[in-house]
Design an enzyme around this catalytic site. Structure first.
Site, PDB file in Angstrom:
ATOM      1  N   LYS A 123      22.847  14.412  49.876  1.00 37.00           N
ATOM      2  CA  LYS A 123      21.887  14.171  50.961  1.00 37.00           C
ATOM      3  C   LYS A 123      20.682  13.430  50.364  1.00 37.00           C
ATOM      4  O   LYS A 123      19.519  13.811  50.560  1.00 37.00           O
ATOM      5  CB  LYS A 123      21.474  15.520  51.585  1.00 37.00           C
ATOM      6  CG  LYS A 123      20.627  15.426  52.841  1.00 37.00           C
ATOM      7  CD  LYS A 123      21.389  14.986  54.075  1.00 37.00           C
ATOM      8  CE  LYS A 123      20.453  14.850  55.258  1.00 37.00           C
ATOM      9  NZ  LYS A 123      21.153  14.398  56.489  1.00 37.00           N
ATOM     10  N   ASP A 155      26.247  15.501  56.044  1.00 39.34           N
ATOM     11  CA  ASP A 155      26.480  15.765  57.470  1.00 39.34           C
ATOM     12  C   ASP A 155      27.618  14.902  58.011  1.00 39.34           C
ATOM     13  O   ASP A 155      28.478  15.366  58.759  1.00 39.34           O
ATOM     14  CB  ASP A 155      25.194  15.629  58.303  1.00 39.34           C
ATOM     15  CG  ASP A 155      24.306  14.484  57.868  1.00 39.34           C
ATOM     16  OD1 ASP A 155      24.574  13.860  56.824  1.00 39.34           O
ATOM     17  OD2 ASP A 155      23.320  14.197  58.574  1.00 39.34           O
ATOM     18  N   ASP A 168      34.340  26.397  52.835  1.00 40.38           N
ATOM     19  CA  ASP A 168      34.909  27.194  53.925  1.00 40.38           C
ATOM     20  C   ASP A 168      35.467  26.294  55.021  1.00 40.38           C
ATOM     21  O   ASP A 168      36.508  26.590  55.613  1.00 40.38           O
ATOM     22  CB  ASP A 168      33.853  28.142  54.517  1.00 40.38           C
ATOM     23  CG  ASP A 168      33.733  29.432  53.719  1.00 40.38           C
ATOM     24  OD1 ASP A 168      34.117  29.438  52.530  1.00 40.38           O
ATOM     25  OD2 ASP A 168      33.252  30.441  54.268  1.00 40.38           O
ATOM     26  N   ASP A 224      29.224  25.392  49.255  1.00 38.96           N
ATOM     27  CA  ASP A 224      29.480  26.682  49.882  1.00 38.96           C
ATOM     28  C   ASP A 224      29.972  26.461  51.315  1.00 38.96           C
ATOM     29  O   ASP A 224      31.001  26.997  51.740  1.00 38.96           O
ATOM     30  CB  ASP A 224      28.174  27.500  49.872  1.00 38.96           C
ATOM     31  CG  ASP A 224      28.349  28.889  50.443  1.00 38.96           C
ATOM     32  OD1 ASP A 224      29.504  29.350  50.552  1.00 38.96           O
ATOM     33  OD2 ASP A 224      27.329  29.511  50.779  1.00 38.96           O
ATOM     34  N   TYR A 232      20.399  27.841  45.604  1.00 37.97           N
ATOM     35  CA  TYR A 232      20.862  29.229  45.514  1.00 37.97           C
ATOM     36  C   TYR A 232      20.388  29.955  44.252  1.00 37.97           C
ATOM     37  O   TYR A 232      20.889  31.027  43.938  1.00 37.97           O
ATOM     38  CB  TYR A 232      22.394  29.285  45.570  1.00 37.97           C
ATOM     39  CG  TYR A 232      22.988  29.064  46.947  1.00 37.97           C
ATOM     40  CD1 TYR A 232      22.195  28.718  48.040  1.00 37.97           C
ATOM     41  CD2 TYR A 232      24.348  29.217  47.158  1.00 37.97           C
ATOM     42  CE1 TYR A 232      22.753  28.504  49.290  1.00 37.97           C
ATOM     43  CE2 TYR A 232      24.914  29.013  48.404  1.00 37.97           C
ATOM     44  CZ  TYR A 232      24.107  28.660  49.468  1.00 37.97           C
ATOM     45  OH  TYR A 232      24.674  28.461  50.704  1.00 37.97           O
TER      46      TYR A 232
HETATM   47 MG    MG Z   1      30.658  30.955  50.729  1.00 38.01          MG
END
Ligand code: MG
Ligand code: NAI
Length: 338
Positions: free
Chosen positions: A175, A209, A237, A233, A123
Site C-alpha cells: 500500500k 485493496d 484467510d 493475515d 502487529y
Molecule cells: Mg489470521
C-alpha cells in the site's frame, strides 16, 4: 538416515489428526524419529505451563516441529503459545498454500502460495491511548515498524520458494501509495530483490485493496504472493476461502531457528474425541514439511494420495459431505502413499 521431528499432538482434535498424519508419513517409507512433546491446554494440565521448556528444547534440537492445534482458553491469563513459539524461533515467514482440490467449488484453478511477514509491521503490539480532556482513551495510537532487513528476508524467501517449487511469478502486495514509508520500503526492497531473480521468476506488484478484489474476480492470475504482516493475515484467510475454507488449509511458520508446520484450523472442541475430524489439513502441513526437508517426491506422493482419496475414491469426512472417519481416511491415504 532418519529425521528427528518434534511432534506436538495438541488439544481437541489434535491427537486424532496427528495420529493419522504420523501414519501416512511413516507410509512414505522415510524414517522419522518422533520427539513427542506437550503444548497448550494439554501441557497446562500435565506441567502447569502452556509451553514447557522440554518442548522448546526439543524444537531447538530438531529445528522441525509438526504441531496440532492448541486451544487458547478464553478469560485465563496464559500467553499465546503460538506467539511464544514465533518469538522464540524468530518465525518470520508464514506460508499458506491454497489449491483447489475438491471440484465443483466456486473456483476451479486456484493454486496460490501466500507468504506473509510474521514479525514486523502493525502487529508488533506497540500501542497506547492518548488522553484528551476528561477522556483517557480519546485517541488510540499504534506503531508499525518495518525494517529493510525484515523486508529483504521475507521477499527473498518468497522468490527462493518460487525457484525451488518451479513457480513462475511472485506478486508483491503493498500500500505504498498511502503508507509511503512502511509500505514504500517493502515495495522498494521487493522490486530490488525481484531484479535479482529476473529471467528465473517473473514479478509484479499490486496495491492491497485491488489485490483483494482481483483475488475473488480472477484468482488464477496469482501464483506466489508476498506481503507484510497485517495484509498477509487478511489475505491468507481470503485465499483459504477461495478453495473451500479450513478443512484443507495447511500452513508453515519458517524461522531462523526452526520451522513449524500445522493446519490452519483450530482444535474444533465441538467434534473432538468423536473420530470424525478431517486430517487433510494436517497431512498437507506434513507435505509442506517434506518439501522443506527436501523430500520433494514423498511430498508429491502424499498430496496426490490425499487428492486421490477425496476426489476419485470419494472417501470424505463429514465436513466435506462424506461419512468417513478420521481413521478410515488415514488408512486410505496411507495405502496410496506407499
Ligand atoms: Mg489470521
Ligand atoms: P476451529 O477451527 O477449531 O473450528 C471451527 C469450525 O470448523 C468448527 O465447527 C469445527 O468443528 C470445524 N473444523 C475445524 N477443523 C476441522 C477439521 N479438521 N475437520 C472437521 N471440522 C473441522 O475454530 P474455533 O472453534 O474458533 O477455535 C477452537 C479453538 O482452537 C480455540 O481455542 C482457538 O483459540 C483454537 N485455535 C487454535 C489454532 C492453532 O493452534 N493454530 C488456530 C485457530 C484456532
Amino acid at each position: 538416515m532418519s529425521y528427528a521431528i518434534t511432534l506436538i499432538p495438541g488439544d481437541g482434535i489434535g491427537p486424532e489428526i496427528t495420529e493419522q498424519t504420523v501414519r501416512v508419513l511413516e507410509a512414505t517409507g522415510i524414517n522419522f524419529t518422533w520427539e513427542e512433546e506437550l503444548a497448550g491446554v494439554a501441557a497446562v494440565e500435565a506441567t502447569g505451563t502452556p509451553l514447557p521448556d522440554a518442548t522448546v528444547t526439543s524444537i531447538r534440537r530438531t529445528r522441525l516441529a509438526l504441531k496440532g492445534p492448541l486451544t487458547t482458553p478464553v478469560g485465563t491469563g496464559f500467553r499465546s503459545v503460538n506467539v511464544g513459539l514465533r518469538k522464540e524461533f524468530e518465525l518470520y515467514a508464514n506460508v499458506r498454500p491454497a489449491r483447489t482440490i475438491v471440484p465443483g467449488g466456486r473456483f476451479e484453478n486456484v493454486d496460490i502460495v501466500l507468504v506473509r511477514e510474521n514479525l514486523e509491521g502493525l502487529y508488533i503490539g506497540v500501542e497506547h491511548f492518548v488522553a484528551v480532556g476528561n477522556d483517557p482513551r480519546a485517541v488510540g495510537e499504534s506503531l508499525a515498524i518495518v525494517t529493510r532487513a525484515g523486508c529483504e528476508r521475507i521477499v527473498r524467501y518468497a522468490f527462493e520458494y518460487a525457484v525451488r517449487h518451479g513457480r513462475r511469478k511472485v506478486t508483491i502486495v503493498h500500500k505504498a501509495n498511502i503508507l509511503k514509508m512502511v509500505s514504500g520500503l517493502f515495495l522498494e526492497v521487493g522490486r530490488a530483490v525481484a531484479k535479482e531473480f529476473e529471467g528465473r521468476v517473473s514479478a509484479n506488484d499490486m496495491i492491497v485493496d485491488n489485490t483483494a478484489m482481483q483475488l475473488v474476480m480472477r484468482p488464477e492470475q496469482f501464483d506466489v504472493m508476498v506481503t507484510t504482516n497485517m495484509f498477509g493475515d487478511i489475505l491468507s484467510d481470503e485465499v483459504s476461502g477461495l478453495v473451500g475454507g479450513l478443512g484443507l488449509a495447511p500452513g508453515a511458520n519458517i524461522g531462523t531457528g526452526a520451522a513449524i508446520f500445522e493446519a490452519v484450523h483450530g482444535s474444533a472442541p465441538d467434534i473432538a474425541g468423536k473420530g470424525v475430524a478431517n486430517p487433510s489439513a494436517q497431512m498437507l502441513a506434513a507435505a509442506m514439511m517434506l518439501d522443506h526437508i527436501g523430500e520433494l517426491d514423498a511430498a508429491r506422493r502424499l498430496r496426490a494420495a490425499i487428492e486421490d482419496v477425496i476426489v476419485r475414491a470419494n472417501l470424505r469426512t463429514r465436513d466435506l459431505g462424506g461419512s468417513a472417519t478420521t481413521a478410515e481416511f488415514g488408512a486410505a491415504v496411507a495405502q496410496r502413499v506407499a
